[in-house]
Design a protein around this motif. Sequence first.
Motif, PDB file in Angstrom:
ATOM      1  N   THR A 164       0.835  -1.209   0.000  1.00  0.00           N
ATOM      2  CA  THR A 164       0.000   0.000   0.000  1.00  0.00           C
ATOM      3  C   THR A 164       0.865   1.251   0.000  1.00  0.00           C
ATOM      4  O   THR A 164       0.584   2.206  -0.710  1.00  0.00           O
ATOM      5  CB  THR A 164      -0.910   0.022   1.228  1.00  0.00           C
ATOM      6  OG1 THR A 164      -0.104   0.005   2.430  1.00  0.00           O
ATOM      7  CG2 THR A 164      -1.852  -1.183   1.228  1.00  0.00           C
ATOM      8  N   HIS A 165       1.912   1.246   0.828  1.00  0.00           N
ATOM      9  CA  HIS A 165       2.839   2.374   0.915  1.00  0.00           C
ATOM     10  C   HIS A 165       4.068   1.909   1.691  1.00  0.00           C
ATOM     11  O   HIS A 165       4.128   0.770   2.160  1.00  0.00           O
ATOM     12  CB  HIS A 165       2.183   3.605   1.544  1.00  0.00           C
ATOM     13  CG  HIS A 165       1.767   3.462   2.969  1.00  0.00           C
ATOM     14  ND1 HIS A 165       0.849   2.524   3.385  1.00  0.00           N
ATOM     15  CD2 HIS A 165       2.138   4.130   4.089  1.00  0.00           C
ATOM     16  CE1 HIS A 165       0.672   2.642   4.692  1.00  0.00           C
ATOM     17  NE2 HIS A 165       1.447   3.596   5.147  1.00  0.00           N
ATOM     18  N   GLU A 166       5.066   2.778   1.788  1.00  0.00           N
ATOM     19  CA  GLU A 166       6.394   2.366   2.236  1.00  0.00           C
ATOM     20  C   GLU A 166       6.655   2.544   3.731  1.00  0.00           C
ATOM     21  O   GLU A 166       7.780   2.345   4.181  1.00  0.00           O
ATOM     22  CB  GLU A 166       7.475   3.088   1.432  1.00  0.00           C
ATOM     23  CG  GLU A 166       7.511   4.609   1.586  1.00  0.00           C
ATOM     24  CD  GLU A 166       6.597   5.335   0.601  1.00  0.00           C
ATOM     25  OE1 GLU A 166       5.418   4.942   0.466  1.00  0.00           O
ATOM     26  OE2 GLU A 166       7.074   6.319  -0.009  1.00  0.00           O
ATOM     27  N   HIS A 167       5.655   2.907   4.517  1.00  0.00           N
ATOM     28  CA  HIS A 167       5.916   3.040   5.957  1.00  0.00           C
ATOM     29  C   HIS A 167       6.367   1.701   6.546  1.00  0.00           C
ATOM     30  O   HIS A 167       5.922   0.633   6.116  1.00  0.00           O
ATOM     31  CB  HIS A 167       4.671   3.563   6.683  1.00  0.00           C
ATOM     32  CG  HIS A 167       4.475   5.041   6.485  1.00  0.00           C
ATOM     33  ND1 HIS A 167       3.292   5.679   6.756  1.00  0.00           N
ATOM     34  CD2 HIS A 167       5.344   5.993   6.036  1.00  0.00           C
ATOM     35  CE1 HIS A 167       3.435   6.979   6.488  1.00  0.00           C
ATOM     36  NE2 HIS A 167       4.663   7.189   6.049  1.00  0.00           N
ATOM     37  N   ASN A 168       7.237   1.810   7.547  1.00  0.00           N
ATOM     38  CA  ASN A 168       7.926   0.619   8.048  1.00  0.00           C
ATOM     39  C   ASN A 168       6.978  -0.486   8.501  1.00  0.00           C
ATOM     40  O   ASN A 168       7.254  -1.673   8.292  1.00  0.00           O
ATOM     41  CB  ASN A 168       8.841   1.015   9.207  1.00  0.00           C
ATOM     42  CG  ASN A 168       9.882  -0.037   9.491  1.00  0.00           C
ATOM     43  OD1 ASN A 168      10.680  -0.348   8.613  1.00  0.00           O
ATOM     44  ND2 ASN A 168       9.858  -0.605  10.681  1.00  0.00           N
ATOM     45  N   ASP A 169       5.869  -0.114   9.124  1.00  0.00           N
ATOM     46  CA  ASP A 169       4.948  -1.145   9.631  1.00  0.00           C
ATOM     47  C   ASP A 169       4.251  -1.895   8.495  1.00  0.00           C
ATOM     48  O   ASP A 169       3.561  -2.884   8.751  1.00  0.00           O
ATOM     49  CB  ASP A 169       3.927  -0.546  10.608  1.00  0.00           C
ATOM     50  CG  ASP A 169       3.176   0.646  10.067  1.00  0.00           C
ATOM     51  OD1 ASP A 169       3.791   1.520   9.429  1.00  0.00           O
ATOM     52  OD2 ASP A 169       1.954   0.721  10.298  1.00  0.00           O
ATOM     53  N   HIS A 170       4.461  -1.483   7.261  1.00  0.00           N
ATOM     54  CA  HIS A 170       3.846  -2.150   6.103  1.00  0.00           C
ATOM     55  C   HIS A 170       4.853  -2.921   5.252  1.00  0.00           C
ATOM     56  O   HIS A 170       4.457  -3.655   4.360  1.00  0.00           O
ATOM     57  CB  HIS A 170       3.117  -1.121   5.228  1.00  0.00           C
ATOM     58  CG  HIS A 170       2.013  -0.424   5.954  1.00  0.00           C
ATOM     59  ND1 HIS A 170       0.692  -0.717   5.754  1.00  0.00           N
ATOM     60  CD2 HIS A 170       2.042   0.515   6.934  1.00  0.00           C
ATOM     61  CE1 HIS A 170      -0.055   0.024   6.559  1.00  0.00           C
ATOM     62  NE2 HIS A 170       0.743   0.786   7.292  1.00  0.00           N
ATOM     63  N   VAL A 171       6.158  -2.718   5.519  1.00  0.00           N
ATOM     64  CA  VAL A 171       7.175  -3.311   4.631  1.00  0.00           C
ATOM     65  C   VAL A 171       8.279  -4.085   5.352  1.00  0.00           C
ATOM     66  O   VAL A 171       9.014  -4.835   4.705  1.00  0.00           O
ATOM     67  CB  VAL A 171       7.837  -2.237   3.727  1.00  0.00           C
ATOM     68  CG1 VAL A 171       6.788  -1.463   2.933  1.00  0.00           C
ATOM     69  CG2 VAL A 171       8.722  -1.284   4.528  1.00  0.00           C
ATOM     70  N   THR A 182      -6.115   1.032   3.788  1.00  0.00           N
ATOM     71  CA  THR A 182      -5.512   1.187   5.109  1.00  0.00           C
ATOM     72  C   THR A 182      -4.992   2.597   5.299  1.00  0.00           C
ATOM     73  O   THR A 182      -4.779   3.334   4.343  1.00  0.00           O
ATOM     74  CB  THR A 182      -4.355   0.169   5.296  1.00  0.00           C
ATOM     75  OG1 THR A 182      -3.887   0.250   6.646  1.00  0.00           O
ATOM     76  CG2 THR A 182      -3.200   0.450   4.357  1.00  0.00           C
ATOM     77  N   ASP A 183      -4.811   2.989   6.555  1.00  0.00           N
ATOM     78  CA  ASP A 183      -4.166   4.261   6.902  1.00  0.00           C
ATOM     79  C   ASP A 183      -4.892   5.455   6.278  1.00  0.00           C
ATOM     80  O   ASP A 183      -4.249   6.410   5.824  1.00  0.00           O
ATOM     81  CB  ASP A 183      -2.687   4.259   6.478  1.00  0.00           C
ATOM     82  CG  ASP A 183      -1.852   3.263   7.258  1.00  0.00           C
ATOM     83  OD1 ASP A 183      -2.262   2.086   7.320  1.00  0.00           O
ATOM     84  OD2 ASP A 183      -0.815   3.640   7.811  1.00  0.00           O
ATOM     85  N   ILE A 184      -6.207   5.383   6.251  1.00  0.00           N
ATOM     86  CA  ILE A 184      -6.952   6.495   5.655  1.00  0.00           C
ATOM     87  C   ILE A 184      -7.844   7.125   6.729  1.00  0.00           C
ATOM     88  O   ILE A 184      -8.351   6.413   7.573  1.00  0.00           O
ATOM     89  CB  ILE A 184      -7.791   6.025   4.448  1.00  0.00           C
ATOM     90  CG1 ILE A 184      -8.405   7.222   3.695  1.00  0.00           C
ATOM     91  CG2 ILE A 184      -8.854   5.021   4.862  1.00  0.00           C
ATOM     92  CD1 ILE A 184      -8.986   6.839   2.358  1.00  0.00           C
ATOM     93  N   LEU A 207      -4.891   9.735  -0.166  1.00  0.00           N
ATOM     94  CA  LEU A 207      -3.833  10.327   0.652  1.00  0.00           C
ATOM     95  C   LEU A 207      -3.937   9.895   2.109  1.00  0.00           C
ATOM     96  O   LEU A 207      -5.016   9.850   2.688  1.00  0.00           O
ATOM     97  CB  LEU A 207      -3.888  11.860   0.585  1.00  0.00           C
ATOM     98  CG  LEU A 207      -3.439  12.496  -0.727  1.00  0.00           C
ATOM     99  CD1 LEU A 207      -3.592  14.015  -0.638  1.00  0.00           C
ATOM    100  CD2 LEU A 207      -2.000  12.127  -1.067  1.00  0.00           C
ATOM    101  N   HIS A 208      -2.770   9.593   2.680  1.00  0.00           N
ATOM    102  CA  HIS A 208      -2.575   9.238   4.096  1.00  0.00           C
ATOM    103  C   HIS A 208      -1.718  10.398   4.614  1.00  0.00           C
ATOM    104  O   HIS A 208      -0.521  10.437   4.341  1.00  0.00           O
ATOM    105  CB  HIS A 208      -1.871   7.883   4.091  1.00  0.00           C
ATOM    106  CG  HIS A 208      -1.128   7.442   5.310  1.00  0.00           C
ATOM    107  ND1 HIS A 208      -1.432   7.813   6.583  1.00  0.00           N
ATOM    108  CD2 HIS A 208      -0.077   6.567   5.403  1.00  0.00           C
ATOM    109  CE1 HIS A 208      -0.585   7.194   7.410  1.00  0.00           C
ATOM    110  NE2 HIS A 208       0.246   6.447   6.719  1.00  0.00           N
ATOM    111  N   ASN A 209      -2.390  11.374   5.216  1.00  0.00           N
ATOM    112  CA  ASN A 209      -1.782  12.687   5.423  1.00  0.00           C
ATOM    113  C   ASN A 209      -1.305  13.194   4.054  1.00  0.00           C
ATOM    114  O   ASN A 209      -2.134  13.343   3.160  1.00  0.00           O
ATOM    115  CB  ASN A 209      -0.676  12.639   6.484  1.00  0.00           C
ATOM    116  CG  ASN A 209      -0.258  14.033   6.927  1.00  0.00           C
ATOM    117  OD1 ASN A 209      -0.900  15.021   6.578  1.00  0.00           O
ATOM    118  ND2 ASN A 209       0.808  14.135   7.693  1.00  0.00           N
TER     119      ASN A 209
HETATM  120 ZN   LIG Z   1       1.419   4.620   7.003  1.00  0.00          ZN
END
Ligand SMILES: [Zn+2]
Length: 171
Positions: free
Chosen positions: A73-80, A169-171, A151-153
């Motif tokens: 979904t995106h590159e934030h650490n908790d997702h990768v 997620t993260d929305i 957008l997530h922020n």
């Molecule tokens: Zn995130």
Amino acid sequence: MKVTFLGTGTSQGIPIIGSTHPVCLSKNPKDKRLRVSVMVEWEGLNILIDCGPDFRMQMLANNFARLDAILFTHEHNDHVAGLDDIRPFFFRQGNIPIYAHERVLNALKKRFDYIFVTENKYPGAPGVNEHIVTDNDFEIEGKHITPVSYLHNQLQVYGYRMGGFAYLTDI
Ligand SMILES: [Zn+2]
Ligand SMILES: [Zn+2]
């Protein structure tokens, strides 16, 4: 289609290490929440959405022995952060297909450079086949997937729609 919510926690997970907040001290199993990830079992394919730091325990807890694709979904650490732990799947199946926005693939290449190198690769390192996700629909082994951009922020994120199921997620 069977959807398993492997984790629904915040980026630190619940409980937070050392926290004395009542939710973190709770004995209610619903207050034990791993980092977010979903497994979609779809007509014989196991499609994972995000691969966070709890990936290994999530695979063990649910006895998943096969992984056909990972959608990020995106590159934030908790997702990768769990990407290295795809090794058992890689050893049995070969390169694991991964799908992500080009920006996310570039972030993965920075964090996990040894996974993406083409020369002198360490023998124990896993391998992936990269697929760039754009706003266009795409297919995984004949299964139709629709990316949903939002957008997530300030950060662009992809959610995914598969048949009658959509995950944002993260929305
Ligand atoms: Zn995130
Ligand atoms: Zn997140």
